[in-house]
Enzyme design. Structure first.
Site, PDB file in Angstrom:
ATOM      1  N   HIS A   1      -4.150   4.054   4.423  1.00 56.11           N
ATOM      2  CA  HIS A   1      -4.593   3.014   4.208  1.00 56.11           C
ATOM      3  C   HIS A   1      -6.322   4.390   4.291  1.00 56.11           C
ATOM      4  CE1 HIS A   1      -7.414   0.217   5.522  1.00 56.11           C
ATOM      5  NE2 HIS A   1      -8.519   1.443   6.993  1.00 56.11           N
TER       6      HIS A   1
ATOM      7  N   TYR B   1       3.943   5.443  11.399  1.00 59.22           N
ATOM      8  CA  TYR B   1       3.812   3.892  11.331  1.00 59.22           C
ATOM      9  C   TYR B   1       5.090   3.307  10.871  1.00 59.22           C
ATOM     10  CZ  TYR B   1      -0.363   3.824   8.392  1.00 59.22           C
ATOM     11  OH  TYR B   1      -1.118   3.654   7.472  1.00 59.22           O
TER      12      TYR B   1
ATOM     13  N   ARG C   1       0.845  -1.158   0.110  1.00 62.52           N
ATOM     14  CA  ARG C   1      -0.016   0.020   0.032  1.00 62.52           C
ATOM     15  C   ARG C   1       0.794   1.502   0.096  1.00 62.52           C
ATOM     16  NH1 ARG C   1      -2.835   1.203   5.021  1.00 62.52           N
ATOM     17  NH2 ARG C   1      -0.970   2.877   5.088  1.00 62.52           N
TER      18      ARG C   1
END
Length: 385
Positions: free
Chosen positions: A283, A292, A279
């Site tokens: 998100h 993160y 990805r």
């Protein structure tokens, strides 16, 4: 403190450098450098037209994603689920379908929706909040987006059991035999619904393909926290095969998905396809992935860009000229304009329309609710039903 078995160096063995690049079992037909390679089980002959079509589809799908992200940033959409970097996984799987096959998507299958002929404006309407998904699933065998994580795996399995009992599997008629595909991500693989779907599909030999886009992040949770083995190996525990494919390789994704769908149509039961991808974006547009994950990982995966590798292969082998690439760019620009103008012109829903598609036949309870809400709206001057 005494170390518990299975919680130490062995984790590195499972998710070591080779595993992070897909591992030795990864099915690949086009390398990140644009080199065509072959696979003993999933090889496939692609024409120049096929390759140009894959490239065009991925470029247009990326443009849909780019425009929708920009529209959200400008306040035109409430939220958007990005697919940047996952175009090959979606286009490869989408183009492997036959018209009679049925798709159960998540909320990120914009490329598959494009392959099934869904107007991208319908996707924008859902994320703009003016409808619940305005396309008719019966028109293109593409279900409405599913927000409940993993629920669509059970829906797909039930539908697959239905077409099996209707006699539309294993007849040998290519225009009749059908399969079902359920899309979900690595995060959803940890949901009970998905695992229950695996059990039912295996028990009833249902004609369903479970297509997992392992983009390695369940929002902010890395894949290492979700599983101790590669996801595709989980299938064996339920009694059906699993295969890991390079999800940034549109050729390999197409070949593997096509084989899995044909296996289902022939009556040989379910398959788990793990499309190993990444990805590249967030998100959703409410997420900040810099909090993160490491930028080095993102840079590493930029070198595996699914569109770039097809472009390199086309140019290196003289399969497409400048006119082709210019034409695709122009088409993408026109699509972008269509989405920008069309999104802003989407009408707001009429308040009473929320009752229209709750049940096939109106229940007494729903009738009372409808009438009560209509009476409430009448108390406002200029109310529209």
């Amino acid at each position: 403190m005494t170390q518990q078995p299975g919680f130490g160096p062995d984790l590195v063995e499972v998710f070591g450098p080779s595993q992070r690049d897909g591992g030795p079992d990864l099915v690949q037909l086009l390398t990140p450098e644009g080199e065509r390679v072959h696979h003993p089980e999933f090889d496939h002959d692609f024409s120049a037209e096929d390759l140009r079509g894959f490239y065009r589809d991925m470029v247009l799908t990326r443009r849909i994603d780019t425009e929708a992200t920009a529209l959200q940033r400008h306040g035109e959409l409430g939220i958007w689920a990005q697919l940047l970097g996952q175009e090959a996984a979606q286009i490869g799987a989408g183009r492997a379908l036959r018209p009679q096959d049925y798709v159960f998507p998540t909320y990120r299958e914009h490329g598959v929706a494009y392959c099934r002929g869904v107007d991208p404006l319908n996707l924008l309407g859902l994320f703009r909040g003016v409808d619940h998904g305005a396309w008719n699933p019966n028109d293109n065998n593409f279900g409405l987006y599913t927000i409940v994580i993993g629920a669509q795996a059970l829906h797909a399995t039930g539908y697959a059991m239905g077409i099996q009992r209707d006699g539309d599997v294993g007849t040998g008629d290519p225009e009749r035999d059908a399969a079902v595909i359920a899309h979900f991500g690595d995060g959803a693989s940890s949901q009970g619904d998905v695992n229950e779907a695996f059990i039912f599909a295996a028990s009833y030999n249902a004609p369903v393909v479970f297509f997992c886009q392992n983009n390695q992040w369940a929002i902010s949770e890395p894949i290492e926290r979700q599983t101790r083995i590669p996801l595709y190996q989980r299938a064996l525990g339920f009694g059906f095969p699993g295969v890991r494919v390079d999800g940034n390789d549109v050729l390999a994704t197409y070949a593997v998905t096509q084989a899995a769908l044909q296996r289902a149509r022939d009556g040989q039961g379910p398959t788990l396809v793990e499309a190993y991808t990444y990805r590249m974006g967030a998100h959703t547009t409410t997420d900040d992935p810099t909090r993160y994950r490491l930028s080095d990982d993102v840079e590493h995966w930029k070198l595996k860009d699914p569109i770039a590798r097809v472009e390199v292969y086309l140019k290196r082998n003289g399969l497409a000229d400048d006119a082709f690439f210019d034409g695709v760019k122009q088409e993408a620009d026109e699509l972008g304009h269509h989405l920008r103008e069309g999104c802003k012109a989407l009408p707001d829903p009429k308040p009473m329309s929320m009752f229209d598609h709750v049940y096939a036949e109106e229940t007494e309870e729903l009738r009372v609710q409808r009438e009560g809400y209509a009476a409430y709206l009448e108390t406002f001057e200029g109310a529209h039903s």
